[in-house]
Design an enzyme around this catalytic site. Structure first.
Site, PDB file in Angstrom:
ATOM      1  CB  CYS A   1      35.836  40.731  44.905  1.00 41.86           C
ATOM      2  SG  CYS A   1      35.455  41.732  43.455  1.00 41.86           S
TER       3      CYS A   1
ATOM      4  CB  CYS B   1      38.097  40.596  41.907  1.00 45.24           C
ATOM      5  SG  CYS B   1      38.338  42.316  42.379  1.00 45.24           S
TER       6      CYS B   1
END
Length: 794
Positions: A81, A78
C-alpha cells in the site's frame, strides 16, 4: 518437458516470493507495534486531492452520489500500500478535471474506527480497489478491480470502462462517451448552444477521445465528440489521414484542424481549454478590454509573460519582511531560527541591486551577532529601515507588481512573488555551486511553516516537504523539486476561487514557452528533464531578469534619508512631549498646608524688602543651588590617583525649570532658611554707612567683603550653576557657595584638576630625568674617546 520445467521454476519462484513476503510483513508488523502512531496518520491528506473516508462521511460520499467513486481500501502498515500510494496520488491529480463525473477516495483499514467499514464492504486484503457507480444503493459493496494495473494510464482506462457500464438512466453529471455519427453532427448546433465542437478522430481501441471529453467536462462553450476511423463519410469529407487528430467544427459549418505540438491527450486538452470564449464553469468570461482598465488600485502595467521582473522580487521582499513578519511582535525559538535561515539565504543568493544586497547583508550580519533567545520585530524593522545608516544600503518600500500582477487585487501578487523568489534562489544556489543542496528548500520550508499567512497553504506545503524533500541530493534536483511541486500546487488550485481567469493555473512551462520541454512516450505526456533544467536555469538566471518599473537607486537612497530625518524629528518631539508631561505632573503636586502657611508669612517680609530697594546678603545657599544628596545613598566614587579626580561628564545646558521642579522640596526648605536669615539680618543693628553702596558688608561668621567681590562671586556662582558644577557640603551651610581659595585647583587641564603639589612633583621628576640623560650622555662620550685612543696605539 519445457512446460514442466517452467511450472517447477514458477513454483520455486513462488515459494521464494512467499517467504520474502512473510518476512516483509512480519517486519512491518513489528515496526507498527513499536510505533503505533503510524496507523493513525494514514497515507493521504487533503492536499493529495483524495477524499479521505471516515465513519462520519462514508455514507454521504458513497451512497446516492451524483458522481461515481473509485475507492482504495488500504492499511497504513502494508508495504504494498505504501508503494502504491504515489500512483494513487498521481491518479487523483491526473483526473482532477473529471470530478463532476468520477472522484477518487481512500480509507485506512488499519485504523480501528474504520475496521467495521472495511468489513462491511468485504475487504480482506490490501490494497483493494472498488468502483461505486453514481446513485449507488446503501447495500452496494462496489465492483472490484481485479488485477488492476499499477500505473496511472492503465487505471484511467479501467475507470472509463467501468463508467461505460453504467445502467440507464445515464448520470447527468457524466458526459456521453459513445462515438458520434455524421447525422448527429449535422444537427448538433441546433440542439446545443456552444461555440466550439471538437471532433477527435481515433481508432476503436483508443481512449484519447473519451479522456479528452472528461478533461473538458468543467469547461463551458465547448463540446467534445469522438469519431472512429470507420466513419467513412465524415473521414472522407474532412480528408482525415492521421489518427488521432482533432478538428474544430464551428456553427457556421467550417472545419479547421487543431494544430498542436504533439498528437496526444495533454496537448489537445491544453489547446482546447484556451480557445476564445472557452471558460471554466462558474467563472466569468475574461474580457480583454477589462485589462486595459484600472481594475486594481495600481494601473495595470504591460509586461512580458515569458520574463521575470526584479520589481516582483523586491515587492516580495518588502511584503515578506515588513508586512508578514510584522504580525509577530516577538520572534523566538524555532521561528527565530527560521528567520535567520531565510535572511541568510537572501543575503547569499538574492541577485538584486547593490543597495538591496548591501542591506540584506547588513541585516544578516546583525542577526548573526544577536545572542538573545528572542527578537522583537521593532528592532528588526529598524535594521530593515537602515537606522544604523549603513552606506549605500536600502530596501524599497511598497509593492510594484509587474509579472505577478492580477486582474483584481485579490489575485496572484504575493504568492506568485514568493514562488518566483525561491525559483530564482534555487537557480542562483546552483550557479554558486554551494555544498548544501537543500539550503534554499529548507529555508523556504521553515519560513512558510513559521510565518506564511495562509495556514492551509503552509500545511499543504509541509505535507509535500515531508514526503519527498529529504530525497533531494543535488543542486539540480533541488531546482527540479521546486518546479514539480509548484506544478502540483497549480493542479490542485486549478478551478478554485483564487484562480485568476486571465492567468489560469497550468502545468508550467507551457508548450508555447518551452516546446522542447514536452514529449510523448507510449501515448502519454512526459517532461524532458534535461531540456527542462536548461530552461529553468536560463529563465531564472540573474542575466534574464528585467529591471523595468524599478525606482532609481539615488532616489531610493534619498527617500530613505528623508524618512530617517523625519523619524529622528518625531522621536525628539515625542521625548519633548514626554518631558513636558512629566514636568506638568510634578508641578501639579501641591506642598503640605504647613508649608503654605510658612510661605504666606515669609512673603510679606520679602515684598517689603524689595519695596525698600535694598539687597539682603544671605548666609544660606540660594534656592537654585543643587543640595548635596545623602552620602549613605551615593554610589562609591573611584579613588583619586596622585591627587587627580576625574570629574563626571558635564552637560552643556541645564534645564533650570526641570531642575527646580524635580527638587521642589529641597528648594522650598532652602528658601525658608534663607528667609529666616534675611529677617535676622534686617533686625540686626547695622553700623552707620554699612550698606552695599557705602562699604563692606559684615555677614554672620564671615570676613568683611567688598561689594565688588560679592558681585563677582555671585556671577561666578551663577556660571557654575549653568555649567552644572556644585561644590561644598551640607555641613558648610551658606559658605559652600563661596569656597575657600586654598581649596581651589591651581591648574585645570582637559577637565582634570592639578594641585600645586602635583605641579611640584612633575617639575622635580622632569629635573631628575634631565640630569639622568645628561649623565648618560657624558658617560658614553667618555667611553668613545677611550676606544679611539686604543685604536690609535701602534
Amino acid at each position: 518437458m519445457a512446460w514442466r520445467c517452467y511450472r517447477a521454476t514458477s513454483r520455486f519462484t513462488w515459494k521464494i516470493h512467499a517467504n520474502f513476503r512473510e518476512s516483509f510483513i512480519s517486519t512491518i508488523l513489528f515496526v507498527c507495534l513499536l510505533f503505533p502512531f503510524t496507523t493513525e496518520a494514514g497515507l493521504y491528506t487533503a492536499s493529495d486531492q483524495v477524499v479521505v473516508l471516515t465513519p462520519d462521511n462514508v455514507d454521504s460520499v458513497l451512497v446516492n452520489s451524483t458522481a461515481a467513486l473509485v475507492v482504495e481500501f488500504y492499511a497504513s502498515w502494508c508495504g504494498h500500500c505504501i508503494a502504491f500510494s504515489p500512483v494513487w496520488k498521481s491518479l487523483a491529480s491526473d483526473i482532477k478535471e473529471w470530478k463532476p463525473a468520477v472522484d477518487v477516495a481512500a480509507i485506512d483499514c488499519a485504523n480501528q474506527d474504520n475496521g467495521p467499514i472495511c468489513s462491511r464492504f468485504g475487504v480482506r486484503g490490501y490494497p483493494t480497489l472498488k468502483f461505486f457507480h453514481a446513485y449507488s444503493k446503501p447495500d452496494s459493496k462496489g465492483e472490484g478491480f481485479r488485477g488492476f494495473p499499477r500505473n496511472v494510464r492503465g487505471l484511467r482506462h479501467k475507470i472509463i470502462n467501468k463508467m461505460e457500464t453504467h445502467a440507464e438512466p445515464w448520470p447527468p453529471a457524466c458526459p456521453p462517451l459513445e462515438t458520434a455519427s455524421r447525422a448527429e453532427l449535422d444537427n448538433f448546433f441546433e440542439t446545443n448552444s456552444v461555440g466550439h465542437l471538437a471532433l477527435l478522430f481515433e481508432t476503436s481501441n483508443s481512449y484519447v477521445g473519451r479522456e479528452l471529453t472528461l478533461d473538458l467536462l468543467q469547461y463551458e462553450n465547448i463540446a467534445v465528440r469522438r469519431v472512429l476511423s470507420t466513419e467513412d463519410g465524415l473521414v472522407a469529407k474532412l480528408n482525415v489521414t492521421d489518427f488521432p487528430s482533432c478538428y474544430l467544427y464551428s456553427p457556421s459549418g467550417i472545419f479547421t484542424r487543431l494544430h498542436v505540438q504533439l498528437e496526444a491527450r495533454t496537448f489537445y486538452t491544453y489547446a482546447l481549454q484556451r480557445l476564445p470564449g472557452v471558460v471554466r464553469a462558474g467563472k466569468p468570461l475574461p474580457v480583454t478590454s477589462d485589462l486595459a482598465k484600472n481594475t486594481t488600485e495600481d494601473q495595470l502595467r504591460p509586461f512580458n509573460r515569458s520574463r521575470v521582473y526584479m520589481a516582483d522580487l523586491e515587492s516580495t521582499l518588502h511584503y515578506s519582511l515588513r508586512m508578514e513578519l510584522a504580525a509577530h511582535p516577538v520572534i523566538k525559538g524555532e521561528a527565530l531560527s527560521a528567520l535567520q535561515r531565510y535572511i541568510s539565504v537572501l543575503a547569499k543568493y538574492f541577485p538584486g541591486r547593490p543597495v538591496v544586497n548591501n542591506l540584506l547583508k547588513s541585516v544578516d550580519t546583525w542577526l548573526k551577532g544577536e545572542k538573545d533567545t528572542e527578537l522583537s520585530y521593532s528592532s528588526l524593522r529598524d535594521a530593515l529601515d537602515n537606522t544604523a545608516e549603513v552606506p549605500n544600503a536600502a530596501l524599497p518600500k511598497g509593492v510594484r507588481w509587474v509579472g505577478c500582477q492580477g486582474s483584481k487585487p485579490h489575485f496572484r501578487r504575493y504568492p506568485c512573488g514568493m514562488w518566483t523568489l525561491f525559483h530564482v534562489l534555487t537557480v542562483q544556489a546552483e550557479e554558486a555551486a554551494d555544498k548544501d543542496p537543500q539550503e534554499v528548500l529548507q529555508a523556504m520550508r521553515s519560513y512558510i511553516h513559521s510565518f506564511f499567512g495562509c495556514q492551509a497553504c503552509a500545511t499543504h506545503f509541509e505535507n509535500m516537504a515531508q514526503e519527498s524533500m529529504s530525497h533531494v541530493g543535488t543542486l539540480s534536483s533541488a531546482v527540479l523539486w521546486l518546479w514539480s511541486h509548484h506544478n502540483h500546487v497549480n493542479n490542485r488550485l486549478a478551478g478554485a476561487l483564487s484562480e485568476d481567469p486571465h492567468f489560469p493555473k497550468i502545468q508550467w512551462p507551457s508548450p508555447e514557452l518551452c516546446p522542447s520541454c514536452h514529449g510523448v512516450k507510449n501515448g502519454e505526456h512526459t517532461w524532458n528533464q534535461e531540456e527542462l533544467l536548461t530552461f529553468l536555469r536560463s529563465h531564472f538566471s540573474s542575466e534574464h531578469l528585467l529591471s523595468d518599473y524599478l525606482e532609481e537607486e539615488a532616489q531610493l537612497l534619498s527617500r530613505q534619508k528623508e524618512r530617517l530625518v523625519t523619524r529622528h524629528q518625531e522621536q525628539e518631539a515625542k521625548r519633548g512631549a514626554e518631558r513636558r508631561a512629566r514636568q506638568t505632573q510634578d508641578t501639579s503636586v501641591k506642598p503640605p498646608p504647613e508649608e503654605e502657611e510658612e510661605v504666606a508669612k515669609e512673603e510679606p517680609a520679602e515684598e517689603e524688602a524689595e519695596r525698600a530697594g535694598g539687597k539682603v546678603q544671605m548666609s544660606e545657599p540660594p534656592p537654585w543651588v543643587k543640595p548635596k544628596a545623602d552620602v549613605s545613598h551615593q554610589p562609591q566614587r573611584r579613588p583619586s590617583i596622585v591627587g587627580l579626580k576625574f570629574r563626571p561628564p558635564q552637560e552643556e545646558i541645564v534645564d533650570l525649570d526641570a531642575f527646580i521642579n524635580q527638587h521642589y522640596k529641597a528648594l522650598r526648605a532652602a528658601a525658608r532658611v534663607s528667609s529666616r536669615v534675611k529677617l535676622r539680618t534686617l533686625q540686626k543693628k547695622e553700623q552707620p554707612g554699612a550698606g552695599l553702596e557705602q562699604g563692606p558688608v559684615l555677614l554672620l561668621g564671615m570676613q568683611p567683603v567688598e561689594p565688588e567681590d560679592l558681585l563677582g562671586q555671585h556671577n561666578m556662582l551663577q556660571k557654575r550653576i549653568l555649567t552644572g558644577k556644585y561644590t561644598g557640603s551640607e555641613e558648610e551651610g551658606a559658605l559652600e557657595m563661596y569656597p575657600h581659595p586654598n581649596k581651589r585647583r591651581w591648574m585645570s587641564l582637559l577637565s582634570v584638576g592639578f594641585s600645586r603639589l602635583d605641579i611640584s612633583l612633575c617639575v622635580l621628576l622632569y629635573f631628575l630625568s634631565s640630569m639622568c640623560l645628561l649623565a648618560m650622555y657624558l658617560f658614553f662620550k667618555n667611553c668613545r674617546r677611550l676606544r679611539r685612543a686604543k685604536v690609535a696605539l701602534p
